[in-house]
Design an enzyme around this catalytic site. Sequence first.
Site: not given
Length: 316
Positions: A171, A194
């Site tokens: 990420e 997220h």
Amino acid sequence: ICVFNSPFSNSRSVAELIIAEIILLARQLGDRSREMHNGVWNKVSKACYEIRGKTLGIVGYGHIGTQLGVLAESMGMHVIWYDILPVMPIGMSRAAGSLEEVLAEADFVSCHVPETPETKNMIGERELALMRPGSYLINASRGTVVDIDALAAALNSGHLAGAAVDVYPSEPLANGPGFESPLRNCPNTLLTPHIGGSTEEAQRMIGIEVATSIVKYINSGASVNAVNFAECDLRAIPSTDLTTVRIVNVHQNVPGVLRQINNILADYNVNKQISDSKGDVAYFMADVTVNDPKEINTIYEQVTAIQENIITRVLF
């Protein structure tokens, strides 16, 4: 340094996001919204469904999984779940005997498991093939749980009717451009950055829960929910007990340290004790009865003199 997380505070926020994604996937709203933003009017009903009467399969029936099951049942869904631990079902939900059973029966599969060696790529090409044609996969647990390349292939082939993913193996470290994934532009695929627990309510509760854990660690030595530290806890010393002190010790996790500590405490009445380790650091707590306050200093000095000692505290 003992670092704590908050495993309970964002459970409701994540569960609500999953319910929203189930509805969005069932109605293909992600694709319709993108088309409208591009100036395309595409009014269709084919392969769009109500979620009432559909089966939700939950992989991991913990804090979030149980909350999700309750919300899904209230909307008329059937709920089955699989967990490696024996857990009591809530409501009308039913425990499955295996992951494969959940994958084969569910219209929607939602993953809620921790990141462990056992859960890495637990949903891969084989597991996706076991899912019902036209079913949906949702992952808001950990990015390593689902094989992203295999999921993209299942979506592009039409085996899966859609997916919603909130976590990824890699990420970006900051907001802005730069997100890359094989899932980009897959049909009926919802991608979120997220944000499962990113609500004002969850962030407030996280602050309270973490602060409470830190205060408890300072005052009683309890390290439950620590992420980098052995988790230990002992019931509190009664406030009426004026002769018992708690020895809290952090030391290098090498052989022989507990023997040295127990030799020091051998002349005292040890009411209870606990020890655990994580990596190269070990944690020890013991409640000891002392008859003379001078004995407290004696114990403290002897324990801190151990070569492997990192830090020792005495709590009253």
